[in-house]
Motif scaffolding. Structure first.
Motif: not given
Length: 480
Positions: A64-65, A68, A96, A100
């Motif tokens: 997810a990070k 994003v 996520a 974003e």
């Protein structure tokens, strides 16, 4: 008027392309200049403004990070959007990532499994062919201007601004200084209709293009890509030259502080001579890169370097005001030495500037001159004493019980010459309690009680407090 360019909304509305919006639907009006397939890591490095990234998912992180961050990088690079194929290599798109994309209005499209990306690329090319053909003459003029600029950057930017009908401002990311500024003739009469869009330039030295466009007359995406390439070359030329000057300046300052003469000294200071008068200005060492870049870009006759404690600038008095106005844009506290005329005194002047800088850290004045150092002497009046107390003690000067307790702890610590046992005994507290209070004092006042300059300032603030409150009784400790 700007020519009509294909948009994300147009692509989605074309049923034969079997494309749908997963997120970022507010970006449906984003123009699509070109469509590229790319599976390389960091695709924002390879694509430019208004280009659509098409991928089977190999360049999309699985976490997810990472997803994003990908959306953030693509949006900030000015891409039109990302199209992900409904294929096996594509990782699961996280909520996520989609959130974003919605927040940024950055389109995330899903292509049907039976649609080759070549079909989409040909569709985009065909839709934009007529518009791009009309821009060929303008593009030819753009590169003609760039080729014959003869390093006159101001003339180049004014010519480009007039040709394209847009305002152009290029800002150095390190200092926020404008490197290139140009506006079309009609700008002043129509600036209420201007919209500004930022674009990151992929130059060797990070810079940002702030493009100012009149409503309804936005710059064609095709021309924007080429304008950015021309500006990237200009930025590298300007900042590359400045970088060389910065390196020479640092060597000259080092020689001055060691009492030597460097062969580049006269070149940097020209046309000023030592007899004209100089100051040394001290800054926080973290400001050195910005101050050095500022002086070099503006081609000021200023020598910038550092010793172990401060960033230092040797400034002719004739340009001191101009330098101060510019430096205030990129720094906070500064200390200024007295005037001197012999470069052999540069080291002593650096000491004066350092003292003024330390004083400025505990004052409401951000640009402190050595002659006006307020806490270098005992206060001469209650008004001056109050200024010292407020500047040095900050929150500890308040009248509430907690502030009073911490203030009295600091004063006892100073009265006892920083001896812990005597201080704890006077206050009637345990040494661990004293240690806790001293940490709180540093946090709330910004003082560093291991630093001699801060201890000196605190001692003078203590004396100033005694001038204002000569008969005040010590506050009883609530935790005895």
């Amino acid at each position: 008027m700007a020519e009509q360019i294909l948009t994300i909304g147009d692509l989605v509305a074309t049923a034969s392309l079997d494309t749908s919006v997963l997120a970022g639907g507010d970006g449906a009006n984003r123009e699509v200049l070109w469509a590229h397939s790319c599976e390389m890591p960091d695709p924002a490095r390879w694509l430019g403004p208004h280009e659509l990234l098409m991928t089977v998912g190999l360049c999309v992180p699985a976490d997810a990070k990472g997803q994003v961050e990908l959306i953030s990088q693509l949006d900030e690079a000015g891409l039109a959007g990302i199209m992900i194929g409904d294929h096996a290599p594509a990782p699961a798109l996280t909520s996520a990532m989609l959130v974003e994309a919605d927040r940024r209005g950055f389109p995330v499209l899903l292509a049907g499994p039976q649609i080759p990306y070549a079909v989409i690329a040909r569709h985009v090319a065909a839709a934009n062919t007529a518009s791009q053909t009309l821009q060929v003459l303008t593009l030819s003029k753009l590169y003609h201007l760039a080729a014959y600029a003869d390093d006159d950057n101001d003339a180049l930017i004014m010519s480009l601004s007039t040709l394209l009908g847009v305002g152009i401002t290029v800002v150095d990311n390190a200092t926020r200084l404008p490197l290139l500024v140009g506006r079309p003739p009609a700008y002043e009469h129509r600036k209420s209709d201007v919209r500004t869009r930022p674009y990151n330039l992929k130059s060797r030295f990070p810079a940002t293009l702030e493009l100012e466009e009149f409503a309804g007359e936005e710059l064609d995406s095709f021309l924007l890509v080429h304008l950015m390439k021309v500006l990237e070359v200009a930025v590298d030329r300007i900042l590359g030259s400045a970088h060389g000057r910065e390196e020479a300046s640092a060597k000259v300052m080092l020689a001055l502080l060691n009492g030597a003469h460097h062969y580049d000294m006269n070149a940097v200071l020209a046309p000023h001579m030592p007899s004209d008068g100089f100051h040394v200005v001290a800054f926080d060492p973290s400001d050195e890169a910005a101050i050095s870049r500022l002086a070099s870009v503006q081609q000021l006759p200023v020598i910038v370097g550092s010793n172990r404690m401060h960033c230092l600038a040797l400034v002719p008095t004739a340009v001191a005001e101009e330098f101060e106005q510019s430096a205030r844009l990129v720094t906070g506290v500064a200390g200024v030495s007295s005037t001197f005329v012999d470069l052999a005194d540069a080291r002593a002047a650096a000491g004066e500037a350092a003292q003024a800088f330390v004083s400025g850290r505990h004052s409401t004045e951000t640009w402190t001159h050595f002659e006006g150092v307020a806490i270098s002497v005992l206060p001469r009046s209650k008004r001056e004493a109050q200024q010292i107390v407020d500047g040095v003690l900050g929150a500890l000067a308040k009248g509430d019980t907690r502030s009073s307790m911490l203030r009295e702890t600091l004063f006892a610590y100073l009265r006892n010459d920083r001896r812990w046992a005597e201080t704890a005994d006077e206050l009637g507290v345990h040494r661990q309690t004293l240690a806790y209070r001293l940490r709180r004092i540093e946090e709330e006042s910004g003082l560093d009680l291991t630093r001699l300059s801060d201890l000196s300032a605190a001692w003078i603030a203590f004396q100033a407090w005694e001038v204002i409150h000569p008969f005040e009784q010590r506050v009883a400790s609530p935790d005895r």
